[in-house]
Design a protein around this motif. Structure first.
Motif, short mmCIF file in Angstrom:
data_model
loop_
_atom_site.label_atom_id
_atom_site.label_comp_id
_atom_site.label_asym_id
_atom_site.label_seq_id
_atom_site.Cartn_x
_atom_site.Cartn_y
_atom_site.Cartn_z
N ILE A 1 0.81 -1.21 0.00
CA ILE A 1 0.00 0.00 0.00
C ILE A 1 0.85 1.26 0.00
O ILE A 1 0.48 2.27 -0.62
N GLU A 2 1.99 1.23 0.66
CA GLU A 2 2.87 2.41 0.67
C GLU A 2 3.37 2.71 -0.74
O GLU A 2 3.42 3.87 -1.15
N LYS A 3 3.72 1.68 -1.46
CA LYS A 3 4.19 1.87 -2.84
C LYS A 3 3.07 2.41 -3.72
O LYS A 3 3.29 3.28 -4.56
N VAL A 4 1.86 1.92 -3.51
CA VAL A 4 0.71 2.40 -4.27
C VAL A 4 0.46 3.88 -3.96
O VAL A 4 0.29 4.69 -4.88
N ILE A 5 0.47 4.22 -2.69
CA ILE A 5 0.23 5.62 -2.30
C ILE A 5 1.27 6.54 -2.92
O ILE A 5 0.94 7.57 -3.51
N ILE A 6 2.53 6.17 -2.78
CA ILE A 6 3.61 7.01 -3.29
C ILE A 6 3.53 7.18 -4.80
O ILE A 6 3.87 8.24 -5.33
N ASN A 7 3.05 6.18 -5.50
CA ASN A 7 2.96 6.25 -6.96
C ASN A 7 1.64 6.80 -7.47
O ASN A 7 1.39 6.78 -8.68
N THR A 8 0.80 7.27 -6.59
CA THR A 8 -0.48 7.85 -6.99
C THR A 8 -0.28 9.33 -7.30
O THR A 8 0.20 10.08 -6.45
N PRO A 9 -0.65 9.77 -8.50
CA PRO A 9 -0.46 11.18 -8.86
C PRO A 9 -1.17 12.15 -7.90
O PRO A 9 -0.63 13.21 -7.61
N GLN A 10 -2.34 11.78 -7.42
CA GLN A 10 -3.06 12.65 -6.49
C GLN A 10 -2.24 12.89 -5.23
O GLN A 10 -2.17 14.01 -4.73
N TYR A 11 -1.60 11.84 -4.72
CA TYR A 11 -0.76 11.98 -3.53
C TYR A 11 0.43 12.88 -3.82
O TYR A 11 0.77 13.75 -3.01
N GLN A 12 1.06 12.68 -4.96
CA GLN A 12 2.20 13.51 -5.33
C GLN A 12 1.81 14.98 -5.43
O GLN A 12 2.53 15.86 -4.96
N GLN A 13 0.65 15.25 -6.01
CA GLN A 13 0.16 16.63 -6.12
C GLN A 13 -0.10 17.22 -4.73
O GLN A 13 0.26 18.37 -4.46
N ASP A 14 -0.74 16.43 -3.87
CA ASP A 14 -1.04 16.90 -2.52
C ASP A 14 0.25 17.19 -1.74
O ASP A 14 0.35 18.22 -1.06
N ILE A 15 1.22 16.31 -1.84
CA ILE A 15 2.48 16.50 -1.12
C ILE A 15 3.22 17.73 -1.65
O ILE A 15 3.77 18.50 -0.86
N ASN A 16 3.24 17.92 -2.95
CA ASN A 16 3.89 19.10 -3.51
C ASN A 16 3.20 20.38 -3.03
O ASN A 16 3.87 21.37 -2.71
N LYS A 17 1.88 20.36 -2.97
CA LYS A 17 1.12 21.51 -2.49
C LYS A 17 1.43 21.77 -1.02
O LYS A 17 1.66 22.92 -0.62
N ILE A 18 1.44 20.71 -0.22
CA ILE A 18 1.73 20.84 1.21
C ILE A 18 3.15 21.38 1.42
O ILE A 18 3.36 22.29 2.22
N ASN A 19 4.10 20.81 0.70
CA ASN A 19 5.49 21.28 0.83
C ASN A 19 5.61 22.75 0.46
O ASN A 19 6.35 23.50 1.09
N GLY A 20 4.88 23.17 -0.57
CA GLY A 20 4.89 24.57 -0.97
C GLY A 20 4.31 25.47 0.12
O GLY A 20 4.84 26.55 0.38
N GLN A 21 3.23 25.02 0.75
CA GLN A 21 2.59 25.80 1.81
C GLN A 21 3.51 25.96 3.02
O GLN A 21 3.48 26.99 3.69
N PHE A 22 4.30 24.95 3.31
CA PHE A 22 5.14 24.97 4.50
C PHE A 22 6.56 25.46 4.23
O PHE A 22 7.35 25.58 5.16
N GLN A 23 6.89 25.74 3.00
CA GLN A 23 8.25 26.15 2.64
C GLN A 23 8.62 27.49 3.27
O GLN A 23 9.73 27.66 3.76
N GLN A 24 7.71 28.45 3.27
CA GLN A 24 8.02 29.76 3.83
C GLN A 24 8.34 29.66 5.31
O GLN A 24 9.33 30.22 5.79
N THR A 25 7.53 28.91 6.05
CA THR A 25 7.77 28.74 7.48
C THR A 25 9.09 28.01 7.71
O THR A 25 9.84 28.37 8.62
N LYS A 26 9.38 27.03 6.88
CA LYS A 26 10.65 26.31 6.99
C LYS A 26 11.82 27.26 6.78
O LYS A 26 12.79 27.25 7.55
N SER A 27 11.72 28.11 5.78
CA SER A 27 12.79 29.09 5.51
C SER A 27 12.95 30.05 6.69
O SER A 27 14.08 30.39 7.07
N GLU A 28 11.83 30.50 7.26
CA GLU A 28 11.89 31.40 8.41
C GLU A 28 12.53 30.71 9.61
O GLU A 28 13.33 31.32 10.33
N LEU A 29 12.20 29.45 9.83
CA LEU A 29 12.79 28.71 10.95
C LEU A 29 14.30 28.50 10.74
O LEU A 29 15.08 28.61 11.69
N LEU A 30 14.70 28.22 9.51
CA LEU A 30 16.13 28.07 9.22
C LEU A 30 16.87 29.39 9.42
O LEU A 30 18.00 29.40 9.94
#
Length: 165
Positions: free
Chosen positions: A28-57
């Motif tokens: 199931i982990e391999k299926v989830i990781i290879n699902t385009p919807q998951y990849q899109q969601d993770i990219n969106k989440i990473n984008g949302q949290f990037q500014q805060t990550k940069s501020e923390l760094l």
């Protein structure tokens, strides 16, 4: 005579219950990781949290700079000022730790939400595939060994990709 009757009965019962199970396993982990919807969601989440990550760094770098500057100051000549700067530095470090934990927790919550959303879709596809292909059981958790013959992970990934296209 009883032995012959018991043997005949045993053979009849065995034939009645002789049924080939069709079993499948999905990573199931391999299926989830290879699902385009998951990849899109993770990219969106990473984008949302990037500014805060940069501020923390940046805050982390600032804290390290303050530590280095504090170490260079003559401790005897400005004892009162040194103590105040050290207290402020400790407060800043505590704030950094709290913000990092909050950021990490929120990031994990968002990722788990994305996984649950994708798992719902995957489970529907697995159920439909299992019915269509007449599987008796499809596992996707807690399996110590899986042979290639029953591993249908890639087939499920392909079905998901077919639905998206």
């Amino acid at each position: 005579m009883r032995i012959l009757s018991a043997l005949t009965l045993a053979l009849l019962v065995t034939n009645v219950f002789a049924y080939d199970l069709k079993i499948g396993y999905i990573d199931i982990e391999k299926v989830i990781i290879n699902t385009p919807q998951y990849q899109q969601d993770i990219n969106k989440i990473n984008g949302q949290f990037q500014q805060t990550k940069s501020e923390l760094l940046a805050l982390f770098d600032h804290i390290n700079l303050l530590k280095n500057n504090l170490a260079l100051v003559d401790k005897d000549s400005q004892a009162e000022g040194q103590k105040k700067r050290l207290d402020n530095l400790k407060k800043l470090e505590l704030y950094f730790q709290q913000e990092t934990i909050a950021w990490s927790d929120q990031l994990n919550v968002e990722r788990m939400t994305a996984i649950k959303r994708v798992e719902t879709i995957i489970n529907k596809i697995i159920k439909k595939y299992g019915i269509d292909e007449e599987f008796d059981i499809i596992f996707y958790h807690n399996v110590a060994f899986v042979s290639d013959e029953i591993d249908i992970t890639q087939l499920i990934i392909d079905k998901i990709l077919e639905l998206i296209e």
